[in-house]
Design a protein around this motif. Structure first.
Motif, short mmCIF file in Angstrom:
data_model
loop_
_atom_site.label_atom_id
_atom_site.label_comp_id
_atom_site.label_asym_id
_atom_site.label_seq_id
_atom_site.Cartn_x
_atom_site.Cartn_y
_atom_site.Cartn_z
N MET A 82 38.14 -65.81 41.02
CA MET A 82 39.98 -66.18 41.26
C MET A 82 40.72 -65.99 42.03
O MET A 82 41.45 -67.10 42.05
CB MET A 82 40.67 -64.33 40.89
CG MET A 82 40.52 -63.68 39.19
SD MET A 82 38.78 -63.37 39.49
CE MET A 82 39.28 -61.62 40.49
N ALA A 120 47.13 -66.98 27.76
CA ALA A 120 46.65 -68.20 28.80
C ALA A 120 47.84 -68.35 30.21
O ALA A 120 47.33 -68.01 31.19
CB ALA A 120 46.51 -69.60 28.14
N GLU A 122 50.08 -65.53 30.78
CA GLU A 122 49.64 -64.66 31.16
C GLU A 122 48.94 -64.84 31.72
O GLU A 122 48.51 -63.70 33.13
CB GLU A 122 49.25 -63.51 29.84
CG GLU A 122 51.06 -62.79 29.39
CD GLU A 122 51.98 -62.80 29.67
OE1 GLU A 122 51.85 -61.94 30.60
OE2 GLU A 122 52.78 -63.86 29.64
N MET A 123 47.04 -65.05 31.97
CA MET A 123 46.57 -64.94 33.21
C MET A 123 46.55 -65.82 33.88
O MET A 123 46.46 -65.36 35.80
CB MET A 123 44.73 -65.62 31.77
CG MET A 123 44.94 -65.23 30.76
SD MET A 123 44.03 -63.21 31.56
CE MET A 123 44.41 -62.85 29.70
N SER A 173 35.83 -61.53 27.23
CA SER A 173 36.32 -60.51 27.52
C SER A 173 36.58 -59.74 26.39
O SER A 173 35.64 -59.39 25.31
CB SER A 173 37.59 -61.23 28.40
OG SER A 173 38.66 -61.55 26.47
N TYR A 176 40.95 -59.99 22.33
CA TYR A 176 42.13 -60.07 22.30
C TYR A 176 43.17 -60.48 20.67
O TYR A 176 43.94 -60.05 20.14
CB TYR A 176 42.48 -61.64 22.90
CG TYR A 176 42.45 -62.19 22.40
CD1 TYR A 176 41.21 -63.39 22.73
CD2 TYR A 176 43.29 -62.97 21.63
CE1 TYR A 176 40.96 -64.58 22.60
CE2 TYR A 176 42.58 -64.49 21.20
CZ TYR A 176 41.97 -64.89 22.01
OH TYR A 176 41.53 -66.07 21.37
N ILE A 275 38.18 -64.07 25.02
CA ILE A 275 37.99 -64.80 25.87
C ILE A 275 37.11 -65.49 26.97
O ILE A 275 36.29 -64.74 27.12
CB ILE A 275 39.27 -64.78 26.92
CG1 ILE A 275 40.81 -64.52 26.53
CG2 ILE A 275 39.41 -65.47 27.82
CD1 ILE A 275 41.96 -64.06 27.35
N VAL A 288 39.51 -60.20 33.43
CA VAL A 288 40.95 -60.66 32.68
C VAL A 288 40.77 -59.52 31.95
O VAL A 288 41.66 -59.26 31.42
CB VAL A 288 39.57 -61.72 32.00
CG1 VAL A 288 40.67 -62.06 30.65
CG2 VAL A 288 39.97 -63.21 32.19
N VAL A 291 43.94 -57.36 32.88
CA VAL A 291 44.88 -58.42 32.59
C VAL A 291 45.55 -57.79 31.31
O VAL A 291 46.49 -57.42 31.04
CB VAL A 291 44.89 -59.22 32.92
CG1 VAL A 291 46.43 -59.91 32.42
CG2 VAL A 291 44.91 -59.74 34.17
#
Lengths: 324, 443
Positions: A82, A120, A122-123, A173, A176, A275, A288, A291
């Motif tokens: 990150m 995306a 929000e990421m 991830s 979602y 993801i 991720v 999040v």
């Protein structure tokens, strides 16, 4: 007298007709002209069914658990994936530009919008504190894994089904959005289930797992493949296929574009979307997932879902996270 | 069946072959002089008439072929070109307009509609004059063109509603155009070009039969003068001398007219018809490449196929053995500047295309579209516009050359047929006037 007149005029008409007929040249007959229905490029009918790859047994939903508390936006832990992205200044996300409601262009602004586009953003918000620090990259279905393997994108948010086979090459991830393979048909055709599609043509994208699922149905429908699900909708509208079959969330996007179609049928598969993240970026996977946890908890997920999909798919709760 | 027997019956009633004539030496020995003169005079008259008729027939046939190049095949070929270009341009314009977003620019919409109007007009005219095979191909275009326009309009409507389905319809429309309509009209164009070329060749070939007959007549006339000079002990026979002069005049005139006409036709073929074919192919490649360039962007990330096709077409256009290079090699000096400018613009286009691809492949679709649809003087649309205009300009010149050379070829033959009829009569009169007093001496 009258008879003589009639005979005379008949004779004249015959003569005139004879002369006219002999005089005219032969003209091509046009009454049998027909129009062939065109097809989108690269249609396979019947489709080649991709062989089922021998995948190791696993729980495709199980991802890596977030560690500790989520780092604050703009303060990524040093040395992490990150932090590299933060230094780069932009999060590169592979998306679909042609999936209505998920990733498509707003005709008024030309901006990319949709459920997955918001995910995306929000990421990006979580990393930079700014939802606009994201670079979208339109990729095809087939491009998803190579793009991740070559690190050309930081993540892929493109209705990518989590499978044990894919877990071998990339990481996912937590789920979602949930999806299942169903059917899109023309309203009023009387088709309710796969059982009604015996020997009829059913469309899906080339090389997708959907094609395999169609071919495996006991009613033996004929799978037809195209380059994109949109081409399937074109074929459905033109009566060249009788149904489109892929995950219901994509079908909802198709149905939204043509109100004379509807999504029906018992789900024939379970396809969780996650993801996609490069295999070796485990810290990114955990981040991720952190999040996503936060989005499930604070109502962000529901807000985004309601904004794009509730009207089409009904109310839904965020999928429950599964960890190893 | 009686009809099958008929030929056999005909054969049995056929006249038997004429009795074989003796060798000249035996004839001379056996025959007296007046009879020999009669025979020679008749032979010369027959030969003269034969040569005259054959030449007149050949000239008339050539005139008819040239007339066909100028008034039928040539125009049909131009119609086929118009049809082809209009269709390819409609395809490229529809894709570019679609890319420009929700409501497409009015200018592009008008251009698309004009293309369709031109295509249907050319189609109607071409159908009227086409042969069976071409008519069948044109009917494919006639049947599918409304389907194509329907797909384009559907694409526009969905585009305006803002749903991605529009792009799918546009791709289907373009596939129909590139896989069905354009190949059919290309075949029509190729076959009309072949016809024009064939007619030009047929009308400019060496007239063997005519040349042979003329030489035989000239030889016979010479031999007759030697014969008459020996038998009558007079060196010159005025009638036969006049006939020789008439024959010489006829030969010179025919040779000059036929050579000039053939040269004109060959020029028309080399700098006209052949160049038209090459340039038309260059135009096709550039228009289709343009359509595929736009479609790559319309496909939004799924356009790898279109980009591949673009690459193939641009290579056909600008490669070392590409259409523009061939046109440059083929074209006469005066045309080269225009074709060279087309080549320069094509190179510039490739450069800009590279920039567009770089942006799109790098994920910056918006910037790529912005660059692809910008309308400044140095931008893609203008560069392509100039390339297209240069090709059209060169095509017009070449088409006009086919026409002009056909006119010149026809002009060279003008009056020749009538003149040859008179000269043949003059030749016959000379022979008759030359022999009559000689035969009279023996009465």
């Amino acid at each position: 007298m009258r008879t003589a007149k009639v005979v005379a005029s008949l004779l004249l008409i015959t003569l005139a007709a004879g002369c006219g007929g002999a005089d005219g040249t032969v003209r091509p007959v046009a009454a049998d002209a027909t129009a062939a229905v065109p097809r989108p490029v690269n249609v396979q009918d019947p489709a080649e069914v991709p062989p089922a790859a021998a995948a190791p047994d696993c729980d495709p939903r199980a991802s890596l658990r977030p560690q500790g508390t989520l780092p604050k936006a703009g303060a990524m832990p040093a040395g992490s994936t990150m932090a590299t992205i933060a230094a780069k200044g932009r999060l590169v996300v592979g998306i679909d530009q042609n999936a209505y409601l998920f990733g498509f262009r707003d005709p008024e602004t030309g901006e990319l919008v949709g459920f997955e586009i918001d995910m995306a953003r929000e990421m990006a918000r979580a990393i930079f504190g700014d939802p606009n620090r994201v670079q979208f990259r339109a990729i095809t279905t087939a491009d998803r894994i190579p793009m991740l393997e070559d690190h050309k994108v930081d993540m892929v948010i493109r209705t990518m089904t989590m499978t044990c086979e894919r877990w071998q090459k990339v990481s996912f991830s937590t789920e979602y959005i949930a999806s299942r393979q169903r059917l899109l048909v023309r309203k009023g055709d009387g088709i309710k289930e796969f059982a009604d599609l015996a020997k009829k043509k059913v469309c899906a994208t080339r090389g997708s797992t959907s094609i395999r699922t169609i071919a495996e149905q006991p009613s033996q429908p004929v799978p037809v493949s195209t380059d994109s699900t949109l081409d399937c909708l074109v074929l459905l509208q033109q009566h060249q296929v009788d149904a489109v079959s892929t995950i219901d969330i994509l079908l909802a996007g198709l149905a939204a574009q043509d109100p004379t179609t509807e999504v029906i049928g018992t789900p024939v598969s379970d396809e969780p979307a996650g993801i996609g993240i490069p295999k070796e970026n485990e810290d990114m996977v955990r981040f991720v997932n952190g999040v996503l946890e936060k989005m499930r908890a604070d109502g962000t997920w529901t807000r985004i879902y309601d904004g794009w999909l509730r009207e089409r798919l009904g109310a839904a709760d965020p999928p429950v996270a599964v960890y190893r | 069946m009686p009809t099958q027997l008929a030929p056999a019956e005909v054969r049995t009633t056929e006249t038997p072959p004429p009795p074989s004539a003796g060798t000249p030496a035996r004839v001379r020995g056996r025959m007296n002089t007046p009879r020999l003169y009669w025979l020679v005079a008749t032979g010369l008259v027959v030969l003269g008439l034969l040569a005259g008729t054959a030449t007149v027939a050949a000239v008339r046939e050539r005139s008819a072929l040239i007339e066909d190049v100028a008034s039928a095949s040539g125009p049909v070929s131009v119609d086929a070109q118009t049809l082809y270009r209009a269709l390819a341009d409609a395809d490229a314009t529809a894709a570019t307009a679609f890319l420009a977003g929700g409501a497409e620019p009015a200018k592009l919409r008008q251009r698309y509609l004009d293309d369709l109007a031109r295509a249907t007009a050319a189609l109607t005219v071409a159908l009227r004059d086409a042969g069976d095979a071409d008519a069948a191909r044109l009917r494919v275009v006639a049947d599918q063109l409304p389907v194509y326009t329907g797909l384009v309009e559907t694409a526009r409507s969905y585009q305006r509603l803002g749903v991605p389905l529009g792009g799918a319809y546009l791709r289907e429309a373009s596939a129909l155009m590139q896989q069905t309509l354009l190949p059919a009209s290309a075949q029509v164009f190729d076959s009309t070009q072949r016809r024009v070329g064939g007619e030009q060749r047929d009308a400019s070939g060496f007239p063997w039969l005519v040349a042979l007959l003329a030489l035989v007549t000239a030889g016979a006339l010479g031999a007759a003068q030697v014969l008459v000079a020996r038998r009558s002990r007079r060196v010159l026979n005025p009638g036969l001398v006049a006939a020789s002069l008439v024959l010489t005049l006829a030969l010179l005139w025919s040779a000059a007219a036929l050579t000039v006409s053939a040269n004109r036709l060959e020029t028309g073929q080399r700098d006209g018809t052949d160049l038209v074919s090459t340039l038309a192919n260059a135009g096709r490649a550039s228009l289709q490449a343009r359509a595929n360039e736009s479609l790559t962007l319309v496909a939004r990330g799924g356009g790898a196929e279109f980009e591949k096709t673009f690459g193939k077409q641009i290579a056909e256009l600008t490669g070392t053995n590409g259409w523009l290079a061939s046109a440059l090699a083929q074209a006469p000096e005066g045309d080269r500047e225009l074709i060279q400018s087309a080549r320069d613009e094509a190179a510039r286009w490739q450069e800009l295309h590279g920039q567009v691809r770089e942006l799109d492949d790098g994920g910056d679709w918006d910037k790529a579209v912005e660059l692809a649809t910008a309308t400044g003087d140095k931008d893609l649309s203008s560069v392509f516009g100039r390339l297209d205009a240069a090709i059209i300009g060169a095509l017009d010149i070449a088409n006009e050359r086919v026409d002009r050379q056909a006119d010149a070829a026809a002009g060279a033959l003008r009056g020749l047929a009538a003149g040859l009829v008179l000269l043949t009569l003059g030749l016959v009169a000379g022979v008759v006037l030359g022999f009559r007093p000689r035969i009279g001496e023996y009465r």
